[in-house]
Write a protein that holds these residues in place. Structure first.
Motif, short mmCIF file in Angstrom:
data_model
loop_
_atom_site.label_atom_id
_atom_site.label_comp_id
_atom_site.label_asym_id
_atom_site.label_seq_id
_atom_site.Cartn_x
_atom_site.Cartn_y
_atom_site.Cartn_z
N TYR A 182 0.83 -1.21 0.00
CA TYR A 182 0.00 0.00 0.00
C TYR A 182 0.86 1.26 0.00
N ARG A 183 0.62 2.11 -0.99
CA ARG A 183 1.31 3.40 -1.03
C ARG A 183 0.61 4.33 -0.04
N PRO A 184 1.33 4.88 0.94
CA PRO A 184 0.66 5.74 1.93
C PRO A 184 -0.18 6.81 1.25
N GLN A 185 -1.40 6.95 1.73
CA GLN A 185 -2.34 7.88 1.11
C GLN A 185 -2.88 8.83 2.16
N TRP B 28 -1.83 9.66 6.15
CA TRP B 28 -1.30 10.95 6.64
C TRP B 28 -2.24 11.60 7.64
N LEU B 29 -3.56 11.36 7.48
CA LEU B 29 -4.51 11.91 8.48
C LEU B 29 -4.24 11.27 9.85
N LEU B 30 -4.01 9.97 9.81
CA LEU B 30 -3.70 9.25 11.06
C LEU B 30 -2.34 9.73 11.62
N ALA B 31 -1.39 9.96 10.74
CA ALA B 31 -0.07 10.45 11.19
C ALA B 31 -0.19 11.82 11.84
N GLU B 32 -1.09 12.66 11.30
CA GLU B 32 -1.28 13.99 11.89
C GLU B 32 -1.87 13.88 13.29
N CYS C 286 0.69 -2.58 9.04
CA CYS C 286 1.69 -1.51 8.89
C CYS C 286 2.02 -1.13 7.46
N GLY C 287 1.82 -1.99 6.46
CA GLY C 287 2.15 -1.63 5.08
C GLY C 287 3.63 -1.26 4.94
N THR C 288 3.90 -0.03 4.50
CA THR C 288 5.30 0.41 4.37
C THR C 288 5.94 0.74 5.71
N GLY C 289 5.11 0.84 6.76
CA GLY C 289 5.65 1.25 8.06
C GLY C 289 5.69 2.76 8.22
N ALA C 290 4.97 3.48 7.36
CA ALA C 290 4.97 4.95 7.43
C ALA C 290 4.57 5.42 8.83
N SER D 45 4.78 3.65 11.66
CA SER D 45 5.81 3.24 12.63
C SER D 45 6.91 4.30 12.68
N VAL D 46 7.35 4.71 11.48
CA VAL D 46 8.40 5.74 11.41
C VAL D 46 7.89 7.03 12.04
N ALA D 47 6.62 7.39 11.76
CA ALA D 47 6.05 8.61 12.34
C ALA D 47 6.02 8.52 13.87
N ALA D 48 5.69 7.34 14.39
CA ALA D 48 5.65 7.16 15.86
C ALA D 48 7.05 7.34 16.45
N CYS D 49 8.05 6.78 15.79
CA CYS D 49 9.44 6.95 16.26
C CYS D 49 9.82 8.42 16.22
N GLU D 50 9.49 9.07 15.11
CA GLU D 50 9.84 10.50 14.97
C GLU D 50 9.14 11.34 16.02
N GLY D 51 7.94 10.88 16.43
CA GLY D 51 7.19 11.59 17.47
C GLY D 51 7.72 11.35 18.86
N GLY D 52 8.69 10.45 18.99
CA GLY D 52 9.33 10.26 20.30
C GLY D 52 9.02 8.94 20.99
N ALA D 53 8.19 8.09 20.37
CA ALA D 53 7.85 6.82 21.02
C ALA D 53 9.08 5.93 21.13
N GLY D 54 9.26 5.34 22.30
CA GLY D 54 10.46 4.56 22.55
C GLY D 54 10.36 3.11 22.11
N TRP D 55 9.13 2.58 22.03
CA TRP D 55 8.94 1.17 21.72
C TRP D 55 7.90 1.06 20.62
N VAL D 56 8.33 0.73 19.42
CA VAL D 56 7.37 0.64 18.31
C VAL D 56 7.39 -0.76 17.73
N THR D 57 6.21 -1.35 17.66
CA THR D 57 6.04 -2.69 17.08
C THR D 57 5.12 -2.56 15.88
N ALA D 58 5.43 -3.28 14.80
CA ALA D 58 4.62 -3.22 13.59
C ALA D 58 4.22 -4.63 13.18
N VAL D 59 2.96 -4.79 12.77
CA VAL D 59 2.47 -6.11 12.35
C VAL D 59 1.79 -5.99 10.99
N ASP D 60 2.06 -6.93 10.12
CA ASP D 60 1.32 -7.04 8.87
C ASP D 60 1.30 -8.51 8.45
#
Ligand SMILES: C[S@@+](CC[C@H](N)C(=O)[O-])C[C@H]1O[C@@H](n2cnc3c(N)ncnc32)[C@H](O)[C@@H]1O
Length: 233
Positions: free
Chosen positions: A9-12, A16-20, A38-42, A44-59
């Motif tokens: 899935y190409r992030p759409q 980005w609404l969820l990322a906001e 998680c798809g591309t993990g967009a 997950s990366v946003a959560a890390c950039e937001g400061g989250a210390g523990w990020v898990t992704a499932v697909d």
């Protein structure tokens, strides 16, 4: 920068609404985030950039898992990436924030067929006749994954019944609010199914936009058995 294997899935706009919404939350080194579907993990990366210390992704898709893993490395982030069916691989864990952009496009039938890229594309979008095949499972399973005070951030279309999700999550003791919403043009999956949706009466004749919403469903400690002694507090 996001890498994407074919079919993933190409992030759409829903991504980005969820990322906001995620960016507006306070995440810290102790915050445990789950990126479900998680798809591309967009996200997950946003959560890390937001400061989250523990990020898990499932697909469930191998290509999505590889894409997420590569994107975490390319962005110099640490994400634990697991392949599996929805919450199965993380059933015993608890999270402060769960973000989910599941497949929610109404499909011609309830099956996902094909192989390779075609199957990955089907998994990314197709969600049964009413578009709720994954949403319903998610609304049942995610409340048990939330740590006390934890929140599920879920994006979906009004075509899939926002009130159904709200009711299911409230029945499991969560407080539910719509925290973001936007009218968007049909993406590639819905654009190709517009006629079918018109015939089913799911959209108006000529309608080619849908409203997507983000629900925030928060554990308010009212789920029996979740917190020992909570009835006495
Ligand atoms: C709409 S895409 C969202 C991808 C990404 N989160 C984003 O927002 O860009 C949905 C994702 O759900 C995955 N998926 C579908 N069924 C699943 C299941 N039963 N368990 C886990 N992941 C699933 C698909 O492989 C796809 O990557």
């Amino acid at each position: 920068m996001l890498f994407r294997l074919p079919g993933v899935y190409r992030p759409q706009r829903d991504t980005w609404l969820l990322a906001e919404v995620l960016a507006g939350r306070e995440l810290g080194p102790g915050t445990r985030v789950l990126d479900l579907c998680c798809g591309t993990g967009a996200l997950s990366v946003a959560a890390c950039e937001g400061g989250a210390g523990w990020v898990t992704a499932v697909d469930v898709s191998r290509r999505a898992v590889i894409s997420t893993w590569l994107n975490s490395k390319l962005n110099r982030r640490t994400v634990r990436v697991v392949r599996g069916d929805l919450v199965d691989p993380v059933r015993t864990l608890r999270f402060d924030v769960v973000v989910a952009n599941p497949p929610y496009s109404p499909a011609s039938d309830d099956s996902v067929r094909g192989r390779g890229r075609g199957r990955v594309l089907g998994l990314a979008w197709d969600a049964g006749i009413d578009g709720r095949a994954v949403l319903d499972r998610l609304c049942v399973a995610v409340p048990d994954l939330l740590a006390p005070g934890g929140t599920l951030l879920l994006v979906q279309s009004v075509l899939n019944g926002v009130e159904k999700s709200r009711t299911m999550l409230e029945e499991r003791g969560l407080r539910v609010e719509v925290v973001a919403s936007e009218q968007v043009p049909f993406g590639p999956a819905l654009a190709g199914r517009a006629r079918m949706l018109e015939e089913r009466g799911m959209i108006l004749p000529g309608q080619r936009t849908e409203r997507i919403v983000v629900l925030a469903a928060t554990d308010v400690g009212s789920r029996a058995g979740l917190r020992p002694g909570s009835f006495d507090e």
